[in-house]
Motif scaffolding. Structure first.
Motif, PDB file in Angstrom:
ATOM      1  N   SER A   1       0.827  -1.620   0.314  1.00  0.00           N
ATOM      2  CA  SER A   1      -0.086  -0.448   0.010  1.00  0.00           C
ATOM      3  C   SER A   1       0.750   1.336   0.164  1.00  0.00           C
ATOM      4  O   SER A   1       2.165   1.466   0.645  1.00  0.00           O
ATOM      5  CB  SER A   1      -1.137   0.085   1.631  1.00  0.00           C
ATOM      6  N   ARG A   2       0.188   2.798  -0.990  1.00  0.00           N
ATOM      7  CA  ARG A   2       0.856   3.275  -0.686  1.00  0.00           C
ATOM      8  C   ARG A   2       1.872   3.995   0.525  1.00  0.00           C
ATOM      9  O   ARG A   2       2.220   4.374   1.402  1.00  0.00           O
ATOM     10  CB  ARG A   2       0.135   4.651  -0.782  1.00  0.00           C
ATOM     11  N   ARG A   3       0.489   3.967   2.105  1.00  0.00           N
ATOM     12  CA  ARG A   3       1.098   4.193   3.536  1.00  0.00           C
ATOM     13  C   ARG A   3       2.369   3.311   3.809  1.00  0.00           C
ATOM     14  O   ARG A   3       2.731   3.856   4.483  1.00  0.00           O
ATOM     15  CB  ARG A   3      -0.855   3.674   4.396  1.00  0.00           C
ATOM     16  N   THR A   4       2.173   1.835   3.705  1.00  0.00           N
ATOM     17  CA  THR A   4       3.643   1.426   3.986  1.00  0.00           C
ATOM     18  C   THR A   4       4.843   2.213   3.270  1.00  0.00           C
ATOM     19  O   THR A   4       5.515   2.114   4.167  1.00  0.00           O
ATOM     20  CB  THR A   4       3.814  -0.572   3.209  1.00  0.00           C
ATOM     21  N   LEU A   5       4.623   2.194   1.925  1.00  0.00           N
ATOM     22  CA  LEU A   5       5.550   2.482   1.030  1.00  0.00           C
ATOM     23  C   LEU A   5       6.502   4.559   2.026  1.00  0.00           C
ATOM     24  O   LEU A   5       7.082   4.333   1.854  1.00  0.00           O
ATOM     25  CB  LEU A   5       5.378   3.018  -0.433  1.00  0.00           C
ATOM     26  N   GLU A   6       5.022   4.951   2.016  1.00  0.00           N
ATOM     27  CA  GLU A   6       5.089   5.833   2.780  1.00  0.00           C
ATOM     28  C   GLU A   6       5.950   6.073   3.992  1.00  0.00           C
ATOM     29  O   GLU A   6       6.705   7.083   4.152  1.00  0.00           O
ATOM     30  CB  GLU A   6       3.893   6.529   2.979  1.00  0.00           C
ATOM     31  N   LEU A   7       5.853   5.138   4.953  1.00  0.00           N
ATOM     32  CA  LEU A   7       6.568   4.962   6.231  1.00  0.00           C
ATOM     33  C   LEU A   7       7.355   4.304   5.812  1.00  0.00           C
ATOM     34  O   LEU A   7       8.654   4.846   6.662  1.00  0.00           O
ATOM     35  CB  LEU A   7       5.867   3.920   6.881  1.00  0.00           C
ATOM     36  N   HIS A   8       7.770   2.976   4.683  1.00  0.00           N
ATOM     37  CA  HIS A   8       8.994   2.408   4.786  1.00  0.00           C
ATOM     38  C   HIS A   8       9.968   3.324   4.628  1.00  0.00           C
ATOM     39  O   HIS A   8      10.968   3.061   4.700  1.00  0.00           O
ATOM     40  CB  HIS A   8       8.903   1.099   3.514  1.00  0.00           C
ATOM     41  N   TRP A   9       9.167   4.337   3.168  1.00  0.00           N
ATOM     42  CA  TRP A   9      10.615   4.381   2.324  1.00  0.00           C
ATOM     43  C   TRP A   9      11.044   6.306   3.455  1.00  0.00           C
ATOM     44  O   TRP A   9      12.379   6.521   3.203  1.00  0.00           O
ATOM     45  CB  TRP A   9      10.174   5.337   0.727  1.00  0.00           C
ATOM     46  N   GLY A  10       9.772   7.109   3.397  1.00  0.00           N
ATOM     47  CA  GLY A  10      10.002   8.247   4.096  1.00  0.00           C
ATOM     48  C   GLY A  10      10.122   8.581   5.076  1.00  0.00           C
ATOM     49  O   GLY A  10      10.577   9.212   5.215  1.00  0.00           O
ATOM     50  N   ASN A  11       9.831   7.041   5.933  1.00  0.00           N
ATOM     51  CA  ASN A  11      10.639   7.533   7.614  1.00  0.00           C
ATOM     52  C   ASN A  11      11.968   6.310   7.677  1.00  0.00           C
ATOM     53  O   ASN A  11      12.590   7.001   8.273  1.00  0.00           O
ATOM     54  CB  ASN A  11       9.191   7.144   8.939  1.00  0.00           C
ATOM     55  N   ILE A  12      10.979   5.242   7.026  1.00  0.00           N
ATOM     56  CA  ILE A  12      12.274   4.266   7.759  1.00  0.00           C
ATOM     57  C   ILE A  12      14.124   4.519   7.092  1.00  0.00           C
ATOM     58  O   ILE A  12      14.934   4.897   7.628  1.00  0.00           O
ATOM     59  CB  ILE A  12      11.681   2.769   8.047  1.00  0.00           C
ATOM     60  N   HIS A  13      13.602   3.893   5.789  1.00  0.00           N
ATOM     61  CA  HIS A  13      14.061   4.708   4.866  1.00  0.00           C
ATOM     62  C   HIS A  13      15.390   6.014   5.002  1.00  0.00           C
ATOM     63  O   HIS A  13      16.077   6.210   5.099  1.00  0.00           O
ATOM     64  CB  HIS A  13      14.070   4.056   3.010  1.00  0.00           C
ATOM     65  N   ARG A  14      14.757   6.509   5.078  1.00  0.00           N
ATOM     66  CA  ARG A  14      14.943   7.864   5.468  1.00  0.00           C
ATOM     67  C   ARG A  14      15.683   8.540   6.749  1.00  0.00           C
ATOM     68  O   ARG A  14      16.885   9.149   6.912  1.00  0.00           O
ATOM     69  CB  ARG A  14      13.710   9.058   4.919  1.00  0.00           C
ATOM     70  N   GLY A  15      15.099   7.795   7.476  1.00  0.00           N
ATOM     71  CA  GLY A  15      15.886   7.612   9.045  1.00  0.00           C
ATOM     72  C   GLY A  15      17.351   7.120   8.695  1.00  0.00           C
ATOM     73  O   GLY A  15      18.225   7.850   9.360  1.00  0.00           O
ATOM     74  N   TYR A  16      17.353   5.830   7.856  1.00  0.00           N
ATOM     75  CA  TYR A  16      18.699   5.172   7.922  1.00  0.00           C
ATOM     76  C   TYR A  16      20.083   6.654   7.496  1.00  0.00           C
ATOM     77  O   TYR A  16      21.172   6.540   7.773  1.00  0.00           O
ATOM     78  CB  TYR A  16      18.545   4.440   7.154  1.00  0.00           C
ATOM     79  N   VAL A  17      18.830   6.997   6.057  1.00  0.00           N
ATOM     80  CA  VAL A  17      19.875   7.884   4.782  1.00  0.00           C
ATOM     81  C   VAL A  17      20.496   9.030   6.214  1.00  0.00           C
ATOM     82  O   VAL A  17      22.038   9.563   6.362  1.00  0.00           O
ATOM     83  CB  VAL A  17      18.890   8.829   3.936  1.00  0.00           C
ATOM     84  N   ASP A  18      19.415  10.014   7.323  1.00  0.00           N
ATOM     85  CA  ASP A  18      19.835  11.059   8.401  1.00  0.00           C
ATOM     86  C   ASP A  18      20.932  10.567   8.798  1.00  0.00           C
ATOM     87  O   ASP A  18      21.740  11.388   9.600  1.00  0.00           O
ATOM     88  CB  ASP A  18      18.613  11.479   8.856  1.00  0.00           C
ATOM     89  N   SER A  19      20.975   9.513   9.460  1.00  0.00           N
ATOM     90  CA  SER A  19      21.750   8.801  10.617  1.00  0.00           C
ATOM     91  C   SER A  19      23.153   8.585   9.875  1.00  0.00           C
ATOM     92  O   SER A  19      24.042   8.982  10.341  1.00  0.00           O
ATOM     93  CB  SER A  19      20.993   7.237  11.389  1.00  0.00           C
ATOM     94  N   LEU A  20      23.048   7.848   8.657  1.00  0.00           N
ATOM     95  CA  LEU A  20      24.504   7.561   8.141  1.00  0.00           C
ATOM     96  C   LEU A  20      24.654   9.267   7.994  1.00  0.00           C
ATOM     97  O   LEU A  20      26.203   8.976   8.294  1.00  0.00           O
ATOM     98  CB  LEU A  20      23.986   6.726   7.180  1.00  0.00           C
ATOM     99  N   ASN A  21      23.679  10.330   7.113  1.00  0.00           N
ATOM    100  CA  ASN A  21      24.602  11.628   7.393  1.00  0.00           C
ATOM    101  C   ASN A  21      25.777  12.267   8.908  1.00  0.00           C
ATOM    102  O   ASN A  21      26.159  13.086   8.490  1.00  0.00           O
ATOM    103  CB  ASN A  21      23.949  11.822   6.650  1.00  0.00           C
ATOM    104  N   LYS A  22      24.691  11.401   9.203  1.00  0.00           N
ATOM    105  CA  LYS A  22      24.970  12.144  10.766  1.00  0.00           C
ATOM    106  C   LYS A  22      26.068  11.775  10.954  1.00  0.00           C
ATOM    107  O   LYS A  22      27.506  12.390  11.814  1.00  0.00           O
ATOM    108  CB  LYS A  22      23.909  12.190  12.116  1.00  0.00           C
ATOM    109  N   GLN A  23      26.560  10.628  11.451  1.00  0.00           N
ATOM    110  CA  GLN A  23      27.910  10.359  11.191  1.00  0.00           C
ATOM    111  C   GLN A  23      28.916  10.255  10.298  1.00  0.00           C
ATOM    112  O   GLN A  23      30.229   9.807  11.079  1.00  0.00           O
ATOM    113  CB  GLN A  23      27.702   7.975  10.998  1.00  0.00           C
ATOM    114  N   LEU A  24      29.151  10.243   9.332  1.00  0.00           N
ATOM    115  CA  LEU A  24      30.219  10.343   8.365  1.00  0.00           C
ATOM    116  C   LEU A  24      30.240  11.610   8.384  1.00  0.00           C
ATOM    117  O   LEU A  24      32.255  11.803   8.158  1.00  0.00           O
ATOM    118  CB  LEU A  24      29.364  10.582   6.456  1.00  0.00           C
TER     119      LEU A  24
END
Lengths: 260, 265
Positions: free
Chosen positions: A65-88
């Motif tokens: 569903s769109r909701r799953t993608l909104e959360l999975h991509w928009g929050n979770i995947h984005r969260g990993y990108v942000d965390s990685l950028n904080k570490q770099l």
């Protein structure tokens, strides 16, 4: 092949003449300061960006569903990108490509702090591209030939993939990989953020078996999720492109050239 | 073993050490009478002491229902199926199968802790995982209590003092557990554990359904928080810290105190 390319640039403006300035100022110094303020030195840091899935967020309905993608991509995947950028910025691995970063930070089984975030960013990019609207059904051409060669038949492969996904305990991923040493396709289960790249294998298709990937749509009905993935979501286009690239690195044998 | 006293349904079996958790109360009739291999009793899904919706708004009724009726039940069913297979293998005299299955279900009597340790063998076999999944969730249901029945009320007396001694304050403990729970990657549990030997309280995390004893043979679980995504995703989505913050409102400190007192005594 998905790679989180450095898309965003952050500039921190450093005024080279601010540091260690004496507090007195003469008219001459003030004038110099005014001139130099226009020549600011910019330090550019490149960060990883969140790449978009190659389809709209509602394109995989009703199987994801769109909701799953909104959360999975928009929050979770984005969260990993942000965390990685904080570490770099403070990491000795700043400046690596994503694949280098994953292999280096995996550190032969003793992962460094950046590993988890880097691997999950890559894994999710790979996963979005492993799916497509109107996916599923059968592969064709070289991919189908290779699957039939290595698994006996496509339905054997499908059964093995589904079985492997059902057997996975906890969080993890299921992969169709091309094993570089054995020079054959194989199905691999990994836990948490582990990615077959670290062993030098070449992933062809992946399926996210973390609960957040399916819980909203399927609750605990994992079998339905996996079967829907196989029947309706899996992108054999991506698989073909990846196989073509993989064959540049792995010799899968002589092609069958018909003799006149 | 302190937990034995709290499971009054059904008589504990002698040799299994699984007694309290294998009590045949409630559902599980299909497998009753089956499988007396070395005194193994079938597991049964324990009933909750409160309604599914009683823990709202900390944990939604939908999650409680799914968690109990689907996830926990699956562990129970799979465990019982595995026992059935073991029984069949023994009846048939299928020695390799029996050896394979029994190496995963080693019973030598002793306390539940020692049995659970021997369970945890790296094997493809489903029995160790299902039984500890069953045990962990059984403890978890006991750890929760609706607000109007005392859920969330802070611990007093012995456990309260022990928390102050070992962590400084209850807030510090809660903060530590929440931090560890949030930092846990993948699936797992975060525990408030008592080290029986050293009489100290600890915060530990375990991955997947690993039993607490894998972090220390003398550890007894007082409180466990399930941080598998199925425990919170429907309600909190990916915001695990909110789930961890709210679950303390329905924490059953009374149970933890009882376990603590009986272990310390």
């Amino acid at each position: 092949m998905a790679m989180a390319l450095p898309l965003a640039y952050a500039s921190s403006v450093v005024h080279p003449f601010e540091a260690g300035r004496l507090s007195f100022s003469t008219k001459a110094t003030k004038h110099k300061k005014q001139i130099y303020q226009f020549r600011k030195v910019t330090k550019v840091l490149a960060y990883y960006g969140l790449t978009n899935p190659p389809y709209k967020l509602d394109a995989l309905e009703p199987y994801m569903s769109r909701r799953t993608l909104e959360l999975h991509w928009g929050n979770i995947h984005r969260g990993y990108v942000d965390s990685l950028n904080k570490q770099l910025p403070n990491s000795p691995f700043y400046g690596c490509t994503m694949e280098e970063l994953i292999k280096t930070t995996f550190n032969n089984g003793n992962p460094l702090p950046e590993y988890n975030n880097a691997a999950e960013v890559w894994n999710h990019d790979f996963f979005w591209e492993s799916m497509q609207p109107n996916g599923g059904r059968l592969p064709w051409g070289g991919v189908l030939d290779q699957i039939e060669k290595d698994f006996g038949s496509f339905s054997n492969f499908r059964d093995e993939f589904v079985h492997s996904a059902m057997k996975l305990f906890g969080s993890g991923w299921v992969w169709l990989v091309l094993k570089t040493n054995e020079r054959r396709l194989s199905i691999v289960r990994t836990s948490n953020a582990l990615c077959p790249l670290v062993w030098g294998d070449i992933p062809i298709i992946s399926l996210d078996m973390w609960e957040h990937a399916y819980y909203l749509d399927y609750k605990d009905d994992v079998s339905k999720y996996v079967n829907n993935f196989m029947d309706h979501l899996i992108s054999w286009h991506s698989a073909t492109a990846r196989m073509v690239r993989a064959e540049a690195f792995v010799n899968l044998g002589e092609p069958k050239i018909p003799v006149a | 073993m302190a937990l034995r006293g709290l499971f009054t349904k059904g008589a504990p079996t002698v040799a299994s050490g699984l007694g309290p958790f294998a009590s045949a109360g409630g559902s599980g009739t299909r497998w009753q009478g089956l499988c007396h291999a070395r005194g193994l009793k079938v597991a049964a899904l324990p009933d909750l002491e409160y309604d599914y919706g009683a823990l709202e708004p900390a944990i939604s009724g939908e999650i409680m229902r799914l968690h109990h009726q689907k996830h926990h039940k699956a562990y129970v069913s799979n465990y019982n199926d595995a026992l059935e297979k073991l029984d069949a293998a023994m009846a048939k005299g299928d020695v390799p199968a029996v050896v394979r299955l029994q190496s995963a279900i080693k019973f030598n009597g002793g306390g539940s802790n020692s049995v659970v340790v021997r369970f945890f063998l790296p094997s493809e076999f489903v029995v160790p995982v299902t039984i500890v999944g069953h045990i962990n969730h059984t403890i978890f249901w006991k750890n929760l209590k609706p607000v109007n029945e005392g859920g969330g009320e802070p611990p007093h007396a012995t456990l309260g003092w022990a928390i102050d001694t070992d962590f400084g304050s209850l807030e510090a403990l809660v903060q530590k557990m929440n931090a560890e729970g949030a930092a846990l990657q993948g699936s797992g549990w975060v525990w408030l554990a008592l080290d029986k030997e050293r009489k100290k309280l600890l915060v530990e995390t375990t991955a997947n359904q690993d039993p607490l004893v894998t972090k220390g043979a003398n550890l007894v679980p007082l409180l466990g928080i399930d941080v598998w995504e199925h425990a919170y995703y429907l309600q909190y989505k990916n915001v695990k810290p909110d789930y961890l913050k709210n679950i303390w409102n329905v924490m059953n400190w009374k149970y933890a105190s009882e376990v603590y007192d009986s272990e310390i005594a």
